[in-house]
Design an enzyme around this catalytic site. Sequence first.
Site, short mmCIF file in Angstrom:
data_model
loop_
_atom_site.label_atom_id
_atom_site.label_comp_id
_atom_site.label_asym_id
_atom_site.label_seq_id
_atom_site.Cartn_x
_atom_site.Cartn_y
_atom_site.Cartn_z
N HIS A 458 0.84 -1.21 0.00
CA HIS A 458 0.00 0.00 0.00
C HIS A 458 0.87 1.25 0.00
O HIS A 458 0.98 1.97 0.99
CB HIS A 458 -0.96 -0.01 1.19
CG HIS A 458 -2.07 -0.99 1.05
ND1 HIS A 458 -2.07 -2.22 1.69
CD2 HIS A 458 -3.22 -0.95 0.32
CE1 HIS A 458 -3.18 -2.89 1.37
NE2 HIS A 458 -3.89 -2.14 0.53
N HIS A 503 -7.16 7.00 -2.82
CA HIS A 503 -7.97 5.99 -2.12
C HIS A 503 -7.23 5.26 -1.00
O HIS A 503 -7.88 4.68 -0.12
CB HIS A 503 -8.53 4.96 -3.11
CG HIS A 503 -7.57 3.89 -3.48
ND1 HIS A 503 -6.53 4.07 -4.38
CD2 HIS A 503 -7.47 2.60 -3.04
CE1 HIS A 503 -5.85 2.94 -4.49
NE2 HIS A 503 -6.39 2.03 -3.70
#
Length: 736
Positions: A458, A503
């Site tokens: 991530h 996001h």
Amino acid sequence: MRFHPDQLQVLLVFTKEDNQCNGFCRACEKAGFKCTVTKEAQAVLACFLDKHHDIVIIDHRNPRQLDAEALCRSIRSSELSENTIIIGVVRRTDREESSVMPLIAAGFTRRYVENPSLMACYNELLQLEFGEVRSQLKLRACNSIFTALEKSQEAIEITSEDRVIQYANPAFETTMGYQSGELIGKELAEVPINEKKADLLDTINSCIRIGKEWQGIYHAKKKNGDNVQQNVKIIPVIGQGGKIRHYVSIIRVCNGSNKAEKITECVQSDTHTVGSQRRHSSMARIHSMTIEAPITKVINIINAAQESSPMPVTEALDRVLEILRSTELYSPQFGAKDDDPHANDLVGGLMSDGLRRLSGNEYVLSTKNLQQVPSSIITPISLHDVPPRIARAMENEEYWDFNIFELEAATNKRPLIYLGLKIFARFGICEFLNCSETTLRSWLQIIEANYHSSNPYHNSTHSADVLHATAYFLCKERIKISCLQQTLDPVDEVAALIAATIHDVDHPGRTNSFLCNAGSELAILYNDTAVLESHHAALAFQLTTRDDKCNIFKNMERNDYRTLRQGIIDMVLATEMTRHFEHVNKFVNSINKPLAALEVNGEVNRDEEAINTMLRSPENRTLIKRMLIKCADVSNPCRPLEQCIEWAARISEEYFSQTDEEKRQDLPVVMPVFDRNTCSIPKSQISFIDYFITDMFDAWDAFVDLPELMQHLDNNFKYWKGLDEMKLRSLRPPPE
């Protein structure tokens, strides 16, 4: 009663067109009625049966030339004449007035004493229109209404002011156990009255006697003597003299709602004053009201079906109701954990908010210290200033096989700003936002700076990858806004690209379950619900709006900004996995299935319009945007094999790291299979594809048409399956 009268049709039956006939013809024209003249008696009935006239005017002045009474009887012999007005034109005479009974006996509605003047004929027609014709239209409408009542699944009874049953539909007769017509003229026995029931009846009567509706629960006795609890709405009907002449009751049988009964009885006690009666009536309605959500309607339909079903079906429907009353309607139920521990751990880890635990081991994110853009970092002034190596790495960014890892290497792990500048320029985002490229560049810098490059998965490379997939989907024929029949609006396109960019900003490399179990500040702030997704959206807007230099929204109109903001937030929240199956199932049922039904039809032009109308509804556009970003977010298994393997390595390492920390901090291990010493990466990928990817991308492919992605998915699944069959736990087979 509301009804829509069509243009009135008038049939004139005269053996010759004299002044009287012409007078009615001109009057029909003045009144806007459609007029037909028939001179031959033999043709009258056929003409009437063909046109179904509202008014028939027959010349009764010359019985030798035309037998008007016989003709009227022939018309009345047809059932179609039931609501038809028939007028007999009679001679004006100075003799004593004769009786109209022969005319009435023959079937005439009334007589008209000859008067050929236009206004006399016109006034006659107007009186007919607003008198007899309108009454007949109401009677005709009543036939439709009673047909609807007869076929209604709701139990309905109509009683007189004395509570004697005047009408009961078949559903009511079935509910109460009576034969057809057996209830008419009777008064249903109610349950023996105690003090509380007496208060309830007083409350009902005090409400309906002043002309107000009452809704609540009361008991009645079925034919076999059983007491039945009913959810009833009673509606008073005002009749002759302005008084209540009838009561209409709409009834649903309550299935075992003893709790509701007790609550209703409780709130109905001590009714001593007018004020308390009003309060009790309101409370009764509150406790007995049915909230008509779609799932409630489904449950009510099943309840009704149970009434007349055999025992095996009733028991099966009981099980259906038990499932439907669950709050997790869209989440799959898994069997024993031994069946597929990888799938169970993935589902448990990604789709739950953790096991709450009270301990001193609190996991704190460093979100208070938001990242600034280091002054030492040299960034391009514009797209024209991009270094050649980076420009080459982005050459084929419009294609699915674009390699994000080459761009990551060329940009020293900062691919988001470069890819963002190029994709946003291609879609004209600066023009839409009315911001400069300098502002956009500053915004991309601050967003990328707040992705953690230390995260294996991530990080800003994942964000850039999702941005690329989003842009690719937006260019597909079904979606792109340059098409004549575009599905999305420009604001949807901008929202999707910005949502993809932000996001996962400030993602800590840990799942929501971990943060909840660790008692993190974010989990507490967001009440253990969509913790990370809420944080990503909120932080992105904080970073954007706190400094004009990077505020890409600063020149937007307030309403446009609100619309765009809501679209971005909705898409970011859609990436949260606890509602994964809900989003996919809604897309399949609201988009895929209706679309398939429309596309099967052969009438292409009409169906194209219907398809466009369906897809362009606000609700369906929202479902499409959610599905788009969800597929972009987890598209790794649909990438070319080498990229798929690299992404699998990165997500596995991030999960391994989480498991290591859970063990160190003595936290619940939410995904035990992701232990770096024992995990089978092929099995974890197979389970992820099986439970999350296949169905979702099948639905997305059916909508967008993605043969290339589906081929990669098939190839990658076979690759992981092959490794698993070889009992390998690694990313690749051993070198030969």
